[in-house]
Design an enzyme around this catalytic site. Structure first.
Site, PDB file in Angstrom:
ATOM      1  N   CYS A   1      -4.266  -1.531  -2.204  1.00 17.44           N
ATOM      2  CA  CYS A   1      -4.383  -0.103  -2.462  1.00 17.44           C
ATOM      3  C   CYS A   1      -5.289   0.047  -3.678  1.00 17.44           C
ATOM      4  CB  CYS A   1      -2.988   0.460  -2.750  1.00 17.44           C
ATOM      5  SG  CYS A   1      -3.007   2.202  -3.226  1.00 17.44           S
ATOM      6  N   ASN A   2      -6.455   0.618  -3.481  1.00 13.17           N
ATOM      7  CA  ASN A   2      -7.400   0.779  -4.595  1.00 13.17           C
ATOM      8  C   ASN A   2      -6.848   1.725  -5.641  1.00 13.17           C
ATOM      9  OD1 ASN A   2     -10.223  -0.483  -3.738  1.00 13.17           O
ATOM     10  ND2 ASN A   2      -9.163   0.295  -1.936  1.00 13.17           N
ATOM     11  N   THR A   3      -6.105   2.731  -5.177  1.00 15.36           N
ATOM     12  CA  THR A   3      -5.588   3.741  -6.090  1.00 15.36           C
ATOM     13  C   THR A   3      -4.609   3.096  -7.075  1.00 15.36           C
ATOM     14  OG1 THR A   3      -5.857   5.325  -4.304  1.00 15.36           O
ATOM     15  CG2 THR A   3      -4.518   6.023  -6.170  1.00 15.36           C
TER      16      THR A   3
ATOM     17  N   GLU B   1      -2.695   9.091   7.866  1.00  9.82           N
ATOM     18  CA  GLU B   1      -1.230   8.898   7.875  1.00  9.82           C
ATOM     19  C   GLU B   1      -0.572   9.761   8.953  1.00  9.82           C
ATOM     20  OE1 GLU B   1       0.993   6.917   5.877  1.00  9.82           O
ATOM     21  OE2 GLU B   1      -0.830   5.846   5.333  1.00  9.82           O
TER      22      GLU B   1
ATOM     23  N   CYS C   1     -11.137   2.584  -0.457  1.00  9.64           N
ATOM     24  CA  CYS C   1      -9.740   2.927  -0.158  1.00  9.64           C
ATOM     25  C   CYS C   1      -9.419   2.142   1.099  1.00  9.64           C
ATOM     26  CB  CYS C   1      -9.595   4.420   0.086  1.00  9.64           C
ATOM     27  SG  CYS C   1      -7.997   4.888   0.814  1.00  9.64           S
ATOM     28  N   THR C   2      -8.274   1.456   1.105  1.00 11.91           N
ATOM     29  CA  THR C   2      -7.994   0.569   2.239  1.00 11.91           C
ATOM     30  C   THR C   2      -7.685   1.326   3.531  1.00 11.91           C
ATOM     31  OG1 THR C   2      -5.726   0.367   1.431  1.00 11.91           O
ATOM     32  CG2 THR C   2      -7.267  -1.389   0.829  1.00 11.91           C
ATOM     33  N   HIS C   3      -7.496   2.630   3.440  1.00 13.87           N
ATOM     34  CA  HIS C   3      -7.358   3.415   4.677  1.00 13.87           C
ATOM     35  C   HIS C   3      -8.708   3.568   5.381  1.00 13.87           C
ATOM     36  CE1 HIS C   3      -3.440   4.643   3.056  1.00 13.87           C
ATOM     37  NE2 HIS C   3      -3.175   5.267   4.197  1.00 13.87           N
TER      38      HIS C   3
ATOM     39  N   ASP D   1       0.866  -1.190   0.000  1.00 16.82           N
ATOM     40  CA  ASP D   1       0.000   0.000   0.000  1.00 16.82           C
ATOM     41  C   ASP D   1       0.899   1.235   0.000  1.00 16.82           C
ATOM     42  OD1 ASP D   1      -2.377   1.548   0.098  1.00 16.82           O
ATOM     43  OD2 ASP D   1      -2.142   1.814   2.244  1.00 16.82           O
ATOM     44  N   SER D   2       0.291   2.370  -0.336  1.00 14.67           N
ATOM     45  CA  SER D   2       1.034   3.622  -0.276  1.00 14.67           C
ATOM     46  C   SER D   2       1.421   3.940   1.173  1.00 14.67           C
ATOM     47  CB  SER D   2       0.176   4.757  -0.819  1.00 14.67           C
ATOM     48  OG  SER D   2      -0.994   4.866  -0.033  1.00 14.67           O
TER      49      SER D   2
HETATM   50  N1  DGL Z   1      -4.997   3.070   0.674  1.00 19.05           N
HETATM   51  C1  DGL Z   1      -4.946   3.445  -0.670  1.00 19.05           C
HETATM   52  C2  DGL Z   1      -6.182   3.093  -1.446  1.00 19.05           C
HETATM   53  O1  DGL Z   1      -6.761   2.058  -1.156  1.00 19.05           O
HETATM   54  C3  DGL Z   1      -4.215   4.658  -1.085  1.00 19.05           C
HETATM   55  C4  DGL Z   1      -4.526   5.943  -0.549  1.00 19.05           C
HETATM   56  C5  DGL Z   1      -3.581   7.037  -1.017  1.00 19.05           C
HETATM   57  O2  DGL Z   1      -2.375   6.862  -0.916  1.00 19.05           O
HETATM   58  O3  DGL Z   1      -4.097   8.061  -1.455  1.00 19.05           O
HETATM   59  O4  DGL Z   1      -6.589   3.788  -2.348  1.00 19.05           O
END
Ligand code: DGL
Length: 270
Positions: A70-72, A162, A194-196, A7-8
């Site tokens: 990470c969806n992005t 974050e 988004c996994t966050h 992930d990011s």
């Molecule tokens: N957690 C990530 C996602 O699922 C990335 C969020 C990001 O870095 O903007 O999209």
């Protein structure tokens, strides 16, 4: 044997945590590209370059299979990676498909034509890059018809998480849910794309109300990974030990991860 989870930043820990509970004997290598988070405000080329660098590092760590938690990155880079970058003996999988299969009540590998499904009005909460890619709507259209999707780009939420500023994250969640409801007053389902965002799942549910079914990816991706490894046990790879890598400050990232998962997590410099 180790499976890579990328992930990011910290969001992929929501997938890692579910995968560790579902597959307690499998070692995982987690890579957080914290120095470059958030990805959600970057363009597709930038996301591709960063994601391939991180996944390449996980291959070096002995992973043959890497999950883009990470969806992005799944939305902006995965298809390009699978088409021309992933070596033949490696696999990189994203997190969209298990979620969409759950939403459309499909079993893995059900490739039958798109059909009507129970949900009709779906709210999608995701990063600006994921929303503008329209990858979710594309994947959904392969499987379902007659579903109205309203997407809300949730600027700022990933940065707040974050930074460990959960008060700001909660305020932003409320305002993004309000904005969504102005466009779609009565969604039947909400996707945390988004996994966050599962780290703020209670806040999303509270703002949406109890009648909205909230879908998040942790358990769905863990289940689909377990299924994948049963069918492809050779993809467990060479790595032996669980470990956590970050491009950011390992002490700071470890503190945040420990706070979120409520167990000791120690990151090393990537
Ligand atoms: N957690 C990530 C996602 O699922 C990335 C969020 C990001 O870095 O903007 O999209």
């Amino acid at each position: 044997m180790a499976v890579g989870i990328f992930d990011s930043g910290l969001g992929g820990l929501t997938v890692l945590d579910a995968a560790q509970s579902r597959l307690p004997d499998v070692p995982f290598k987690y890579f957080a590209d914290s120095a470059h988070a958030p990805y959600g405000v970057r363009d597709a080329d930038d996301i591709y370059e960063l994601t391939t660098a991180a996944v390449g590092r996980l291959f070096e760590e002995g992973c043959d299979l890497v999950i883009l938690a990470c969806n992005t990155a799944s939305a902006a880079a995965l298809r390009r990676m699978q088409e021309g970058w992933v070596p033949r003996n490696k696999r990189v999988l994203g997190v969209f498909v298990p979620l969409i299969e759950a939403l459309t009540e499909r079993q893995w590998g059900d490739n039958s034509p798109p059909r009507e499904v129970a949900v009709k009005h779906v709210a999608l909460f995701a990063t600006p890059a994921t929303v503008s890619s329209r990858a979710f709507q594309r994947e959904l259209a392969f499987r379902a018809i007659g579903v109205d999707v309203e997407a809300q780009a949730c600027g700022g939420v990933v940065d707040a998480i974050e930074d460990g500023d959960l008060i700001l994250a909660e305020a932003l969640v409320k305002s993004h849910v309000d904005a969504l409801k102005r466009k779609m007053p009565h969604p039947d389902a909400a996707i945390l794309g988004c996994t966050h965002y599962p780290l703020m799942e209670q806040q999303f549910q509270a703002a949406l109300g109890p009648e909205v079914k909230v879908f998040s990816q942790g358990k769905l991706v863990a289940e689909s990974l377990a299924d994948y490894l049963t069918r492809h046990p050779d993809m467990l790879g060479q790595g032996q030990a669980t470990g956590y890598l970050t491009t950011g400050d390992p002490g700071r990232v470890s503190d945040r991860a420990t706070q979120f998962l409520r167990r000791k997590i120690e990151f090393q410099a990537a």
